[in-house]
Design a protein around this motif. Structure first.
Motif, PDB file in Angstrom:
ATOM      1  N   ARG A 108     -54.072  -3.451 -33.898  1.00 37.48           N
ATOM      2  CA  ARG A 108     -52.643  -3.553 -33.643  1.00 37.48           C
ATOM      3  C   ARG A 108     -51.889  -3.366 -34.961  1.00 37.48           C
ATOM      4  O   ARG A 108     -52.129  -4.080 -35.944  1.00 37.48           O
ATOM      5  CB  ARG A 108     -52.317  -4.910 -33.024  1.00 37.48           C
ATOM      6  CG  ARG A 108     -50.879  -5.040 -32.525  1.00 37.48           C
ATOM      7  CD  ARG A 108     -50.705  -6.385 -31.812  1.00 37.48           C
ATOM      8  NE  ARG A 108     -49.334  -6.604 -31.392  1.00 37.48           N
ATOM      9  CZ  ARG A 108     -48.820  -6.171 -30.259  1.00 37.48           C
ATOM     10  NH1 ARG A 108     -49.582  -5.483 -29.424  1.00 37.48           N
ATOM     11  NH2 ARG A 108     -47.571  -6.426 -29.939  1.00 37.48           N
ATOM     12  N   VAL A 109     -50.970  -2.397 -34.974  1.00 32.05           N
ATOM     13  CA  VAL A 109     -50.174  -2.106 -36.165  1.00 32.05           C
ATOM     14  C   VAL A 109     -48.711  -2.015 -35.731  1.00 32.05           C
ATOM     15  O   VAL A 109     -48.306  -1.049 -35.088  1.00 32.05           O
ATOM     16  CB  VAL A 109     -50.600  -0.784 -36.835  1.00 32.05           C
ATOM     17  CG1 VAL A 109     -49.764  -0.546 -38.088  1.00 32.05           C
ATOM     18  CG2 VAL A 109     -52.082  -0.780 -37.153  1.00 32.05           C
ATOM     19  N   LEU A 110     -47.940  -3.016 -36.071  1.00 30.97           N
ATOM     20  CA  LEU A 110     -46.530  -3.023 -35.678  1.00 30.97           C
ATOM     21  C   LEU A 110     -45.662  -2.401 -36.773  1.00 30.97           C
ATOM     22  O   LEU A 110     -45.735  -2.811 -37.935  1.00 30.97           O
ATOM     23  CB  LEU A 110     -46.050  -4.449 -35.393  1.00 30.97           C
ATOM     24  CG  LEU A 110     -46.356  -5.015 -34.002  1.00 30.97           C
ATOM     25  CD1 LEU A 110     -45.840  -6.435 -33.895  1.00 30.97           C
ATOM     26  CD2 LEU A 110     -45.723  -4.146 -32.909  1.00 30.97           C
ATOM     27  N   ILE A 111     -44.872  -1.423 -36.398  1.00 32.49           N
ATOM     28  CA  ILE A 111     -43.923  -0.796 -37.320  1.00 32.49           C
ATOM     29  C   ILE A 111     -42.528  -1.019 -36.766  1.00 32.49           C
ATOM     30  O   ILE A 111     -42.178  -0.501 -35.699  1.00 32.49           O
ATOM     31  CB  ILE A 111     -44.203   0.712 -37.473  1.00 32.49           C
ATOM     32  CG1 ILE A 111     -45.597   0.939 -38.047  1.00 32.49           C
ATOM     33  CG2 ILE A 111     -43.152   1.355 -38.369  1.00 32.49           C
ATOM     34  CD1 ILE A 111     -45.973   2.397 -38.192  1.00 32.49           C
ATOM     35  N   ARG A 112     -41.753  -1.805 -37.466  1.00 33.24           N
ATOM     36  CA  ARG A 112     -40.391  -2.111 -37.031  1.00 33.24           C
ATOM     37  C   ARG A 112     -39.432  -2.025 -38.215  1.00 33.24           C
ATOM     38  O   ARG A 112     -39.738  -2.535 -39.287  1.00 33.24           O
ATOM     39  CB  ARG A 112     -40.321  -3.524 -36.424  1.00 33.24           C
ATOM     40  CG  ARG A 112     -41.122  -3.696 -35.135  1.00 33.24           C
ATOM     41  CD  ARG A 112     -40.539  -2.828 -33.999  1.00 33.24           C
ATOM     42  NE  ARG A 112     -41.238  -3.064 -32.733  1.00 33.24           N
ATOM     43  CZ  ARG A 112     -42.303  -2.377 -32.340  1.00 33.24           C
ATOM     44  NH1 ARG A 112     -42.785  -1.425 -33.108  1.00 33.24           N
ATOM     45  NH2 ARG A 112     -42.871  -2.637 -31.177  1.00 33.24           N
ATOM     46  N   PRO A 113     -38.291  -1.371 -38.042  1.00 33.52           N
ATOM     47  CA  PRO A 113     -37.889  -0.633 -36.846  1.00 33.52           C
ATOM     48  C   PRO A 113     -38.703   0.641 -36.690  1.00 33.52           C
ATOM     49  O   PRO A 113     -39.383   1.076 -37.634  1.00 33.52           O
ATOM     50  CB  PRO A 113     -36.415  -0.315 -37.119  1.00 33.52           C
ATOM     51  CG  PRO A 113     -36.327  -0.249 -38.611  1.00 33.52           C
ATOM     52  CD  PRO A 113     -37.277  -1.301 -39.121  1.00 33.52           C
ATOM     53  N   LEU A 114     -38.653   1.237 -35.509  1.00 33.36           N
ATOM     54  CA  LEU A 114     -39.368   2.484 -35.282  1.00 33.36           C
ATOM     55  C   LEU A 114     -38.794   3.571 -36.195  1.00 33.36           C
ATOM     56  O   LEU A 114     -37.580   3.650 -36.393  1.00 33.36           O
ATOM     57  CB  LEU A 114     -39.237   2.903 -33.816  1.00 33.36           C
ATOM     58  CG  LEU A 114     -39.916   1.989 -32.791  1.00 33.36           C
ATOM     59  CD1 LEU A 114     -39.586   2.448 -31.377  1.00 33.36           C
ATOM     60  CD2 LEU A 114     -41.421   1.939 -33.006  1.00 33.36           C
ATOM     61  N   PRO A 115     -39.664   4.405 -36.770  1.00 32.72           N
ATOM     62  CA  PRO A 115     -39.179   5.466 -37.668  1.00 32.72           C
ATOM     63  C   PRO A 115     -38.215   6.417 -36.954  1.00 32.72           C
ATOM     64  O   PRO A 115     -38.445   6.795 -35.801  1.00 32.72           O
ATOM     65  CB  PRO A 115     -40.467   6.192 -38.076  1.00 32.72           C
ATOM     66  CG  PRO A 115     -41.558   5.190 -37.848  1.00 32.72           C
ATOM     67  CD  PRO A 115     -41.124   4.385 -36.661  1.00 32.72           C
ATOM     68  N   LYS A 116     -37.150   6.789 -37.631  1.00 30.59           N
ATOM     69  CA  LYS A 116     -36.171   7.722 -37.072  1.00 30.59           C
ATOM     70  C   LYS A 116     -36.432   9.130 -37.607  1.00 30.59           C
ATOM     71  O   LYS A 116     -36.873   9.302 -38.755  1.00 30.59           O
ATOM     72  CB  LYS A 116     -34.752   7.273 -37.421  1.00 30.59           C
ATOM     73  CG  LYS A 116     -34.337   5.983 -36.715  1.00 30.59           C
ATOM     74  CD  LYS A 116     -32.924   5.574 -37.085  1.00 30.59           C
ATOM     75  CE  LYS A 116     -32.423   4.427 -36.212  1.00 30.59           C
ATOM     76  NZ  LYS A 116     -33.320   3.256 -36.222  1.00 30.59           N
ATOM     77  N   ILE A 117     -36.151  10.111 -36.774  1.00 28.78           N
ATOM     78  CA  ILE A 117     -36.508  11.483 -37.114  1.00 28.78           C
ATOM     79  C   ILE A 117     -35.803  11.968 -38.374  1.00 28.78           C
ATOM     80  O   ILE A 117     -36.362  12.743 -39.150  1.00 28.78           O
ATOM     81  CB  ILE A 117     -36.210  12.421 -35.922  1.00 28.78           C
ATOM     82  CG1 ILE A 117     -36.967  13.740 -36.098  1.00 28.78           C
ATOM     83  CG2 ILE A 117     -34.713  12.646 -35.743  1.00 28.78           C
ATOM     84  CD1 ILE A 117     -36.948  14.615 -34.857  1.00 28.78           C
ATOM     85  N   GLN A 118     -34.577  11.498 -38.630  1.00 32.17           N
ATOM     86  CA  GLN A 118     -33.852  11.961 -39.820  1.00 32.17           C
ATOM     87  C   GLN A 118     -34.443  11.396 -41.115  1.00 32.17           C
ATOM     88  O   GLN A 118     -34.190  11.925 -42.194  1.00 32.17           O
ATOM     89  CB  GLN A 118     -32.363  11.607 -39.728  1.00 32.17           C
ATOM     90  CG  GLN A 118     -32.059  10.130 -39.680  1.00 32.17           C
ATOM     91  CD  GLN A 118     -31.908   9.620 -38.264  1.00 32.17           C
ATOM     92  OE1 GLN A 118     -32.467  10.202 -37.327  1.00 32.17           O
ATOM     93  NE2 GLN A 118     -31.138   8.558 -38.086  1.00 32.17           N
TER      94      GLN A 118
ATOM     95  N   PHE B 155     -33.209   9.481 -32.679  1.00 39.81           N
ATOM     96  CA  PHE B 155     -34.526   9.872 -32.179  1.00 39.81           C
ATOM     97  C   PHE B 155     -35.574   9.028 -32.901  1.00 39.81           C
ATOM     98  O   PHE B 155     -35.741   9.130 -34.119  1.00 39.81           O
ATOM     99  CB  PHE B 155     -34.772  11.362 -32.426  1.00 39.81           C
ATOM    100  CG  PHE B 155     -33.994  12.261 -31.507  1.00 39.81           C
ATOM    101  CD1 PHE B 155     -34.517  12.642 -30.283  1.00 39.81           C
ATOM    102  CD2 PHE B 155     -32.727  12.699 -31.866  1.00 39.81           C
ATOM    103  CE1 PHE B 155     -33.791  13.463 -29.430  1.00 39.81           C
ATOM    104  CE2 PHE B 155     -31.997  13.523 -31.021  1.00 39.81           C
ATOM    105  CZ  PHE B 155     -32.531  13.906 -29.794  1.00 39.81           C
ATOM    106  N   GLU B 156     -36.293   8.208 -32.135  1.00 36.93           N
ATOM    107  CA  GLU B 156     -37.278   7.288 -32.704  1.00 36.93           C
ATOM    108  C   GLU B 156     -38.696   7.779 -32.403  1.00 36.93           C
ATOM    109  O   GLU B 156     -38.983   8.276 -31.314  1.00 36.93           O
ATOM    110  CB  GLU B 156     -37.090   5.890 -32.128  1.00 36.93           C
ATOM    111  CG  GLU B 156     -35.735   5.268 -32.442  1.00 36.93           C
ATOM    112  CD  GLU B 156     -35.509   3.939 -31.737  1.00 36.93           C
ATOM    113  OE1 GLU B 156     -34.708   3.141 -32.240  1.00 36.93           O
ATOM    114  OE2 GLU B 156     -36.140   3.710 -30.687  1.00 36.93           O
ATOM    115  N   LEU B 157     -39.561   7.623 -33.396  1.00 36.71           N
ATOM    116  CA  LEU B 157     -40.972   7.978 -33.220  1.00 36.71           C
ATOM    117  C   LEU B 157     -41.636   6.902 -32.363  1.00 36.71           C
ATOM    118  O   LEU B 157     -41.664   5.728 -32.737  1.00 36.71           O
ATOM    119  CB  LEU B 157     -41.665   8.070 -34.574  1.00 36.71           C
ATOM    120  CG  LEU B 157     -43.153   8.461 -34.544  1.00 36.71           C
ATOM    121  CD1 LEU B 157     -43.333   9.860 -33.981  1.00 36.71           C
ATOM    122  CD2 LEU B 157     -43.756   8.359 -35.948  1.00 36.71           C
TER     123      LEU B 157
END
Length: 215
Positions: free
Chosen positions: A195-205, A141-143
């Motif tokens: 523009r704010v790039l967050i990679r990888p997308l945060p995962k719920i865990q 699950f990705e934010l």
């Protein structure tokens, strides 16, 4: 002879104590394990796109003085059963945080919704609220989206009306928009984009309740 037997008995007693100590310690540790036995939230919906109902529950550990909470997500399987996919004790703040000297944190327990396959988590924050959108992708699950509404008292009032700031952050595109508005008005006072790039997308865990400060 009696002295030898006494010495042997002493050694046996010492060994018994030595080996029983870690066992007692282990027993003590087991007595303070997590006890998430009180369910406070439950939601059903299709999260993994297979047309079957998945399940979300939030449980509280009522034995721990801080009243921590655990989020668990169960996904439907081909055999028709549900399997645990996510279990997190970091995403929701305890009701009585350690750093709050035993006082209530002042916020209600977050609500969870499922809309069009998206898991939404709505939480109260200081001066407003924040909603996180998580999408199931490749087993996680990705934010993907954050919407935050705050009462920006530092910017004062206009005609005795409060100024609010709404933040819309699309993590997929990286576009973060802040909109200043007056309560009761549809017209924006000011709009700021970046523009704010967050990679990888945060995962719920991996997500923590304190991460709200990042958005």
């Amino acid at each position: 002879m009696q002295m030898v037997l006494s010495l042997k008995n002493s050694v046996i007693i010492f060994i018994f104590i030595l080996f029983s100590f870690p066992l007692n310690l282990s027993a003590q540790n087991s007595s303070v394990k997590e006890h998430y036995t009180y369910q406070v939230r439950e939601e059903h919906g299709d999260l993994n796109g297979d047309g079957k109902m998945d399940r979300i529950i939030v449980e509280m550990d009522t034995l721990d003085e801080t009243r921590p909470l655990r989020l668990q997500i169960f996904l439907s399987q081909p055999n028709g059963k549900l399997a645990l996919a996510v279990s997190s004790t970091k995403i929701i703040e305890p009701q009585y945080p350690v750093g709050n000297q035993g006082k209530f944190n002042g916020y209600q327990i977050p609500d969870f919704f499922i809309e069009k396959g998206i898991l939404k988590m709505w939480s109260e924050i200081k001066g407003g609220n924040i909603t996180y959108d998580f999408k199931y992708n490749n087993g996680s699950f990705e934010l993907i989206y954050v919407n935050k509404l705050t009462n920006n008292a530092t910017k004062g009032y206009i005609d005795e009306k409060t100024i609010f700031t709404e933040t819309k952050f699309d993590l997929v595109t990286g576009i973060r928009t802040e909109i200043d508005e007056i309560s009761g008005s549809d017209k924006a006072l000011k709009v700021r984009k970046k523009r704010v790039l967050i990679r990888p997308l945060p995962k719920i865990q991996d997500f923590k309740f304190s991460d709200k400060e990042l958005y």
